[in-house]
Enzyme design. Structure first.
Site, PDB file in Angstrom:
ATOM      1  N   LYS A 115       3.024  26.254  22.392  1.00  0.00           N
ATOM      2  CA  LYS A 115       2.544  25.852  23.728  1.00  0.00           C
ATOM      3  C   LYS A 115       2.323  27.078  24.615  1.00  0.00           C
ATOM      4  CE  LYS A 115       2.697  21.248  23.532  1.00  0.00           C
ATOM      5  NZ  LYS A 115       2.241  20.893  22.225  1.00  0.00           N
ATOM      6  N   LYS A 197      -2.186  18.826  11.429  1.00  0.00           N
ATOM      7  CA  LYS A 197      -1.825  17.410  11.437  1.00  0.00           C
ATOM      8  C   LYS A 197      -2.647  16.654  12.479  1.00  0.00           C
ATOM      9  CE  LYS A 197       2.002  18.425  14.603  1.00  0.00           C
ATOM     10  NZ  LYS A 197       1.918  17.689  15.839  1.00  0.00           N
ATOM     11  N   LYS A 200      -2.396  14.009  19.281  1.00  0.00           N
ATOM     12  CA  LYS A 200      -2.926  13.204  20.389  1.00  0.00           C
ATOM     13  C   LYS A 200      -4.022  13.921  21.158  1.00  0.00           C
ATOM     14  CE  LYS A 200       1.275  10.921  21.580  1.00  0.00           C
ATOM     15  NZ  LYS A 200       2.176  12.014  21.880  1.00  0.00           N
TER      16      LYS A 200
END
Ligand code: TYM
Length: 334
Positions: A115, A197, A200
């Site tokens: 992040k 993967k 969202k």
């Protein structure tokens, strides 16, 4: 063997639409666990503020996550289905736990490093202490089983570390939680582009959402990366082909999967046919969930009642834990 008295807890951030990874990594297990255990499932809205400070769409996203969970089979009468921010005790426990978490270990967390790289202008302290808040969510109910996907493994390890430090310093209050998946390894649902993967908010064209229309599902699956096929019998599969088989195993009949596996081994596989089959099986799997979630999402009064009832159950459990925690720490002067 699982003990009936064990408590289950898990959460999902309202940072976008739920996808196949959320379903197979987490929600599918929630639905199975709800009949056997005392379960606490929440929408992690506080966590979402670490990366999504703009809250214009937050309410809508929270409602969507709730509706999609219910559409997948979660029963708000059986479990506590609630919103993280409604349980103020979470923030109190988070504060105590921050004093047991060291800067060095938090900085080394994979999700923090990812992040920090993707939002260099907003490396806030909430991002750094994200695993501490997650531990507070779990410990608040003294949960032992935490159904999550593979990407959450490190956070669970950290939660255990904080439990051990707390118990060592103040007495045995918390059990050690572990990441849970029925009988198998933790799940990682791959994206359709063969890289990473399903997620969202990233690689949206390579992620299958529970809200995708039939047409969009077909379009995404047909675009999945393939090649001209194996050239020798029994050849190893490249990652992107392995991923298509993996997705097929999730939603298709075993006989179909076996047929394509055999075709692969005999070098006669036609990826176009395989993707068509996968697309139809995905549509069959996703469309009933999408339709159910759409109707639940429009019933605002029902969703409000679900949240209120869930918060009431979660608060009851949180208050019991926090009374023990304050006493153990020595914050009991009157
Ligand atoms: P979140 O919102 O990223 O994901 C929700 C759940 O879905 C799983 N998941 C996947 N599983 C398999 N394959 C994938 N491609 C995939 N993508 C997501 C996640 O592992 C997760 O189980 N930090 C958590 C939210 C949280 C939480 C908690 C979880 C907050 N407090 C307490 C457990 C307990 C998160 O970001 O999940």
């Amino acid at each position: 063997m699982l003990n009936k008295k064990e408590i289950v807890m898990s959460g999902i951030r309202p940072t976008g639409f739920l996808h196949l990874g959320n379903y197979f990594g987490a929600v599918k297990n929630y639905v199975r666990l709800q009949d056997e255990f005392e379960c606490f499932f929440m929408v992690a809205d506080l966590h979402s503020l670490t990366t999504h400070p703009d809250t214009k769409e937050l309410k809508q996203n929270v409602e969507r996550v709730l509706a999609e969970n219910i559409a997948c089979g979660l029963d708000p009468d059986k479990v506590a289905l609630y919103c993280q921010s409604h349980i103020f005790e979470t923030s109190e426990l988070y504060l105590y736990l921050t004093m047991m978490a060291y800067k060095g270990e938090l900085e080394k967390t994979t999700t923090f490093k990812d992040k920090a790289r993707s939002q260099p202008d907003n490396i806030n302290a909430g991002l750094l202490t994200y695993p501490v808040l997650q531990a507070a969510d779990i410990l608040l109910h003294r949960a032992m089983l935490v159904p999550v996907g593979k990407d959450q493994e490190q956070h669970l390890e950290m939660a255990r570390t904080f439990v051990n430090r707390f118990n060592h310093r103040y007495g045995d209050i918390f059990p050690e939680p572990s990441a849970f998946n029925y009988g198998e390894d933790l799940v990682k649902v791959p994206s359709l582009d063969g890289a990473g993967k399903m997620s969202k908010s990233e690689n949206q064209l390579a992620t299958l959402y529970l809200s995708d229309s039939d047409e969009l599902i077909r379009k995404k699956v047909m675009k999945a990366k393939t090649d001209s096929g194996p050239t020798e019998p029994g050849m190893a599969k490249p990652d992107y082909i392995e991923n298509i088989f993996l997705l097929m195993k999730l939603v298709s009949e075993p006989a179909q999967v076996n047929k394509f596996l055999e075709d692969y081994d005999q070098c006669r596989i036609r990826y176009g046919d395989m993707k068509k089959q996968l697309a139809e099986d995905m549509v069959r799997f996703i469309s009933p969930i999408r339709e159910k979630a759409d109707s639940i999402r429009n019933d605002k009064a029902y969703l409000k009642a679900v949240m209120e009832k869930g918060a009431e159950k979660a608060r009851k459990s949180a208050r019991l834990t926090m009374a023990l925690v304050r006493e153990a720490i020595g914050l009991n002067y009157y």
